[in-house]
Scaffold this active site. Structure first.
Site, PDB file in Angstrom:
ATOM      1  CE  LYS A  75     185.292  87.409   1.772  1.00  0.00           C
ATOM      2  NZ  LYS A  75     184.253  88.418   1.749  1.00  0.00           N
ATOM      3  CD  GLU A 107     171.034  80.262 -16.286  1.00  0.00           C
ATOM      4  OE1 GLU A 107     170.155  79.549 -16.823  1.00  0.00           O
ATOM      5  OE2 GLU A 107     171.049  81.510 -16.396  1.00  0.00           O
ATOM      6  CB  CYS A 147     166.014  84.413 -20.078  1.00  0.00           C
ATOM      7  SG  CYS A 147     164.869  85.518 -19.251  1.00  0.00           S
ATOM      8  CE  LYS A 200     205.835  92.413   8.973  1.00  0.00           C
ATOM      9  NZ  LYS A 200     206.329  92.003  10.295  1.00  0.00           N
ATOM     10  N   PRO A 201     201.052  90.449   5.329  1.00  0.00           N
ATOM     11  CG  PRO A 201     200.882  90.505   3.003  1.00  0.00           C
ATOM     12  CD  PRO A 201     201.763  90.025   4.120  1.00  0.00           C
ATOM     13  NE  ARG A 239     161.350  95.307 -15.380  1.00  0.00           N
ATOM     14  CZ  ARG A 239     162.651  95.400 -15.150  1.00  0.00           C
ATOM     15  NH1 ARG A 239     163.498  95.481 -16.144  1.00  0.00           N
ATOM     16  NH2 ARG A 239     163.114  95.419 -13.919  1.00  0.00           N
ATOM     17  N   GLY A 294     167.633  84.839 -24.735  1.00  0.00           N
ATOM     18  CA  GLY A 294     168.008  83.974 -25.864  1.00  0.00           C
ATOM     19  C   GLY A 294     166.793  83.303 -26.479  1.00  0.00           C
ATOM     20  CG  HIS A 348     167.604  82.574 -15.900  1.00  0.00           C
ATOM     21  ND1 HIS A 348     168.620  82.995 -16.723  1.00  0.00           N
ATOM     22  CD2 HIS A 348     166.695  83.569 -15.891  1.00  0.00           C
ATOM     23  CE1 HIS A 348     168.338  84.206 -17.184  1.00  0.00           C
ATOM     24  NE2 HIS A 348     167.182  84.571 -16.692  1.00  0.00           N
ATOM     25  CB  SER A 378     188.128  91.824  -3.036  1.00  0.00           C
ATOM     26  OG  SER A 378     188.671  92.445  -4.168  1.00  0.00           O
ATOM     27  CB  SER A 379     188.929  88.434  -6.223  1.00  0.00           C
ATOM     28  OG  SER A 379     188.128  89.472  -6.664  1.00  0.00           O
TER      29      SER A 379
HETATM   30  N1  GLN Z   1     165.440  91.403 -21.011  1.00  0.00           N
HETATM   31  C1  GLN Z   1     164.524  90.316 -21.060  1.00  0.00           C
HETATM   32  C2  GLN Z   1     163.323  90.550 -20.163  1.00  0.00           C
HETATM   33  O1  GLN Z   1     163.365  91.338 -19.259  1.00  0.00           O
HETATM   34  C3  GLN Z   1     165.202  89.000 -20.729  1.00  0.00           C
HETATM   35  C4  GLN Z   1     165.707  88.946 -19.338  1.00  0.00           C
HETATM   36  C5  GLN Z   1     166.689  87.825 -19.126  1.00  0.00           C
HETATM   37  O2  GLN Z   1     167.266  87.292 -20.062  1.00  0.00           O
HETATM   38  N2  GLN Z   1     166.933  87.475 -17.887  1.00  0.00           N
HETATM   39  O3  GLN Z   1     162.321  89.908 -20.345  1.00  0.00           O
END
Ligand code: GLN
Length: 542
Positions: A17, A516, A380, A188-189, A469, A382, A514, A13-14
């Protein structure tokens, strides 16, 4: 006509892919074809949402709120095509759907079996919503030979028979190891792995061979001979300087040409790879370096922050600098003065996270960034820690906390059980299932006039992907704003804080979503471009 490329992996694996699938997608796209890439994962979780990042790396989130495999992130970054719920399937989800149908009585009278019921459901998943596409690339997770992936391989074997070779092909990724004591590359692999596939009724047409050095013509011919493929279809896949160099490398080895040749499409003309050449040139020739500390929890497994690391690299591409990441376990900041370790960095990022462990250390890191005026991006969890830090240290609410950590007298971050999505009200129960019950997927936010974040985005309304959440409690807004923390982005109904910032800080932004997940090498996300830009300025000051 939609053509299918099924991508399997063998030996170990890794091998990359996901990057291989994404790179082929990018090459076909650069030749003007419309592509979509999807992933079939053999494990039994309905989705990776409930898995620890240590098990499975980052959980990628789509606009439509699916919690998906991190390879979907590569697909999006390489092709710019936004994935949807239908692009990531696990065995668990296939089985759950089939079993739900069985309970409903859809198969009344019949015996429900792996073949044909599960395999039919897999074929449907692979073919769904593919109208108008030139190519659908279907990556099968796991390694050929695993018990778990058998139904997937059987389903794709059937699909290949139904579609015929004009409309489908199998590409197999293998490893050609170098054995130092023999001073030789070993084929061979690869032979064994292809034999394994043949035993399942699958003859791959293209072999992509991962190797740490060039594969001599002799070995290439040997692989072709034993594995029943054309020598030109044995594509060496050597290690690259960066993942963004992989499409260029595969093209140089003839991968896209072989795929087109198989389908009887014109192999003449060259794909337009100028975009790829440009970013690889920038990555290989940085003008300077900035050091960013990422203060998180899952730092021993970098796959846990895959999109984040890529988004930071994109910010570096934008500014022509190398972004050097210093992964720090936040728990170390829970001893006095340890946070001084951050004094030399040019930016501090506290990423998403779950649970109380390490939270106090993250709060320390936020405080350090705020007081020392070091560029800060909180994502988030953070952002939530940044708000708790402000509540404790600026407003004076010593007990400020998140109800994620247990009952709190000052629930500055708390569980929200109802919110609006468009005109729909979404509801959650505090004791409900954990899987798939977060605020997930794209939600809009309105940005405050005159704020830093508005300037960073250059627009007043944005849409970003969420996975959490808990929410910052709007009830504390006035006190926090009076203390200097500005709420510069809110949900359109004004109830959910989406962004906070300090107007008197050079660059300090916390976001509940998020960013990113949407950054692309060709189109770095504004927040990452802005954050790295601020770090570049900071580097000049230090
Ligand atoms: N644990 C936090 C929440 O559920 C932040 C979640 C996260 O950083 N994706 O709200």
């Amino acid at each position: 006509m939609t053509r299918f490329v099924f991508i399997t992996g063998g030996v170990v694996s890794s091998l990359g892919k996901g990057i291989a699938a994404a790179s082929l997608g990018a090459l076909l796209q650069a030749r003007g074809y419309k592509v979509r890439i999807r992933k079939l994962d053999p494990y039994l979780n309905v989705d990776p949402g409930t898995m620890s990042p240590y098990q499975h790396g980052e959980v990628f989130v789509t606009d439509d709120g699916a919690e998906a495999d991190l390879d979907l992130g590569h697909y999006e970054r390489f092709t710019g095509v936004h994935a949807t719920r239908g692009d990531s399937f696990t065995s668990g989800r296939i089985y759950a759907d089939v079993i739900a149908k069985e309970r409903r009585g859809d198969y009344l009278g019949g015996t429900v079996q792996v073949i044909p019921h599960i395999t039919d459901a897999i074929k449907e998943a692979a073919k769904a919503d593919t109208d108008g596409l030139d190519f659908v690339l279907v990556e099968v997770g796991g390694t050929v030979g695993d018990i778990e992936s058998l139904p997937f391989l059987e389903a794709l074997r059937q699909l290949h028979n139904e579609l015929g070779p004009q409309r489908s092909l199998f590409m197999h990724l293998t490893l050609v190891p170098y054995i130092p004591s023999a001073g030789e590359l070993k084929t061979k692999p690869t032979q064994h792995s292809v034999k394994e596939l043949l035993g399942l009724g699958i003859q791959p047409q293209i072999l992509l061979c991962r190797c740490d050095r060039p594969i001599p013509e002799n070995e290439r011919r040997k692989i072709a001979l034993f594995c029943n493929v054309r020598p030109e279809s044995v594509i060496p896949a050597l290690d690259a300087s960066s993942i963004y160099a992989v499409p260029l490398q595969y093209h140089a080895e003839g991968l896209d040409r072989e795929v087109l040749r198989h389908f009887g499409l014109s192999i003449y003309g060259e794909p337009d790879l100028s975009n790829w050449q440009r970013i690889v040139h920038r990555l290989d020739n940085p003008e300077g370096e900035v050091k960013i500390a990422v203060v998180g929890k899952y730092i021993t497994l970098l796959d846990a922050y895959k999109s984040l690391a890529e988004a930071l690299a994109h910010g570096g591409i934008q500014h022509g600098v190398k972004v050097k990441l210093d992964w720090v376990d936040s728990q170390i900041f829970e001893t006095p003065n340890a946070v001084e370790r951050l004094s030399g960095v040019h930016g501090i990022l506290v990423p998403g996270g779950f649970g109380e462990r390490g939270a106090e250390g993250k709060i320390e890191a936020v405080r350090f960034a705020r007081e020392r005026k070091i560029p800060f991006l909180g994502i988030c969890f953070g952002m939530q820690m940044a708000v708790i830090e402000a509540a404790r240290n600026l407003v004076g609410l010593d007990k400020a906390s998140s109800t994620e950590f247990g009952p709190s007298e000052e629930p500055v971050v708390g569980l929200l059980t109802e919110w609006l999505r468009g005109n729909e009200r979404e509801k959650r129960h505090a004791e409900g299932d954990l899987g798939g019950t977060m605020r997930l997927g794209a939600y809009p936010a309105a940005l405050t006039e005159g704020s830093l974040v508005r300037q960073v985005y250059g627009q007043a309304q944005i849409e970003e992907r969420h996975r959490h959440r808990y929410e910052v409690n709007i009830g504390y807004r006035e006190r926090l704003e009076a203390a200097g923390l500005r709420f510069s982005g809110l949900s359109p109904d004004g109830l959910l804080p989406e962004i906070v910032e300090y107007p008197d800080h050079p660059w300090f932004i916390g976001v509940q979503y998020h960013p990113e997940l949407k950054s692309k090498p060709f189109q770095p996300h504004p927040l990452f471009a802005g954050f790295v830009g601020a770090a570049v300025k900071q580097a000049r000051l230090v």
